[in-house]
Design an enzyme around this catalytic site. Structure first.
Site: not given
Length: 520
Positions: A384, A409, A435
């Site tokens: 990020k 990101h 993720h």
């Protein structure tokens, strides 16, 4: 076959004390096992009679009677710790004794027992041939069966046996020490480290030359800091963890000893009820280990060698802990800064790290990976840092184009972390990249599904979404935990791995405890 018993010397003997199972002299605590192998009952009686008061280094004799080669071999298997065998050449066969010798030396490979060959027919079994061709330690004619001759023979044999046992045990202890040294640096916690000392220290107990120790070691020990704070205790010292060393009545004054250590130039000090050691390397990292033991039961030289190795291992453990702690502090500081920048609280990464370790414990994740996973998981959103603030801090719903940008990101995070081959960063790179994949294949960046998604990323998918739902964000309010559980269950098999999700949600009590501890 029977043999003529030679005349006894001018002694009067009371034969009533003899029995099949002889008893050691009453006041002696230990005994040497002596096998009498002969087919003549009178030889057994006379031999035991002559040696009834024999004592060697405050230890007596225990007699084992056999009357044939087969019976002798069976008893050698039952009593491999026998010290001496008084062996007749001729029993049920002319070469029975020679067969027993071959069994002992070649089959059993027992090089320790002293073999005294005895014969009443020296012409059949010439001394020169037997000494040359068979691994025996003495050769006696039965005509030499006198008290003086028997005492001389037993003293010589037992001294030899004692010395061989010392050599053998020292050899075994040193071999064990080499094995131990390779394992010392694998200890993952102070309690693991302390427990292992007691396991290994038992190897170096002193015991009689022919009997293994039958008493267990009590595990009483502790590790404390230079300030006297007890870090870990086992046994009776367990209750003193986090207390000061001076609070333990039996150890009051131990700090006085610590002040003397630099002057002694030793890192092993023997105290009244045990020993104290420490690593002599970096004083700022110095911890002390106290082990309660009976010093008389141990070989001091071997114990000190073992403890010196443990002192090195303790220093290695401390340096490794310092390095891991430094890595952890830097990583948490970095990620907390990034989270604050994106209008999220620093407690988010703390909760994530605790949740990841919690889930790892309840899944098939090796214990050695738990803390690595706990630390690496906090870097999941490091990418990020490459997203513009106008998008990252936007209070409203993102446009399609903005969402496509924020999805990058994961790739940014992977590029940042993927260049470092440290285990923490290797795991963190995979977690950062994968993720946001979903179990049904509708996630990003690659649209992977099921177990094609790396395990730790599947775990993070659950934890990241859960924490986002229960937390307040710039674009939403926190959702009550019971409602969050319903939402999460509705995504089982879709967004989330159903097995991992079930394991996580089953820990509701532990989850609530974490949320209460790390409140935004």
């Amino acid at each position: 076959m029977t043999h003529k018993i030679p005349p006894l010397e001018d002694h009067k003997f009371d034969l009533d004390f003899l029995s099949k199972d002889s008893k050691p002299i009453a006041h002696l605590k230990k005994t040497y096992k002596i096998i009498i192998a002969d087919d003549d009952e009178d030889i057994h009686t006379l031999t035991e009679l002559l040696l009834k008061d024999f004592v060697f280094e405050d230890e007596g004799l225990f007699f084992i009677h056999t009357y044939s080669a087969d019976e002798t071999i069976r008893n050698m298997d039952r009593h491999p710790d026998a010290a001496v065998i008084l062996l007749d050449v001729v029993m049920e066969e002319m070469d029975s004794g020679l067969k027993v010798i071959d069994y002992i030396r070649k089959v059993q490979k027992n090089r320790l027992i002293r073999i005294v060959l005895r014969t009443g027919q020296p012409g059949y079994a010439p001394e020169e041939n037997l000494i040359r061709d068979y691994d025996i330690n003495d050769y006696k004619l039965k005509t030499e069966l006198t008290k003086q001759k028997m005492y001389t023979t037993l003293y010589a044999c037992l001294r030899s046996y004692r010395d061989l046992m010392h050599i053998e045990r020292n050899k075994s202890s040193l071999e064990e020490l080499v094995k131990i040294s390779g394992d010392l640096f694998k200890k993952k916690s102070l309690i693991d480290f302390l427990e292992s000392i007691f396991i290994q220290i038992s190897i170096f107990q002193k015991y009689t030359l022919h009997l293994m120790p039958n008493s267990k070691i009590e595990k009483n020990g502790l590790i404390f800091t230079a300030n006297g704070i007890i870090l870990i205790g086992i046994g009776k010292f367990k209750i003193y963890e986090t207390h000061l060393i001076d609070e333990i009545k039996g150890l009051i004054g131990i700090e006085d000893v610590l002040h003397e250590l630099p002057e002694t130039n030793k890192n092993v000090i023997y105290l009244k009820k045990g020993l104290l050691f420490y690593n002599k390397g970096i004083s700022s990292l110095r911890d002390y280990v106290y082990i309660e033991l009976d010093k008389e039961r141990y070989d001091k030289a071997l114990i000190e060698l073992l403890i010196n190795n443990y002192a090195l291992a303790l220093e290695n453990y401390q340096l490794n802990e310092l390095l891991v702690k430094s890595h952890e502090d830097v990583i948490f500081t970095l990620t907390e800064t990034i989270e604050r920048h994106s209008n999220e609280t620093s407690n988010h990464v703390k909760r994530v790290s605790v949740f990841m370790k919690l889930l790892a414990k309840h899944y098939d994740v090796p214990e050695s990976e738990w803390d690595l996973l706990r630390i690496s998981s906090v870097l999941h959103d490091i990418g990020k840092i490459g997203i513009p603030d106008s998008i990252l801090k936007k209070p409203g719903k993102l446009s399609y184009q903005e969402f496509e940008i924020i999805k990058t990101h994961t790739e940014i995070g992977y590029r940042i972390l993927g260049t470092n081959n440290h285990p923490i960063f290797e795991k963190a790179a995979d977690i950062a990249y994968y993720h946001h994949e979903k179990f049904d294949g509708t996630g990003y960046p690659l649209g992977l599904s099921g177990t094609n998604i790396p395990l730790y990323a599947r775990m993070m998918a659950i934890i990241d979404v859960f924490d986002a739902l229960v937390s307040k964000r710039c674009y939403k309010e926190a959702i009550p935990i019971d409602e969050v559980f319903k939402i999460m269950r509705s995504e089982s098999g879709k967004h989330f791995d159903p097995i991992l999700l079930g394991l996580f949600l089953n820990e509701k009590e532990a989850i609530i405890k974490v949320l209460e501890e790390y409140v935004d």
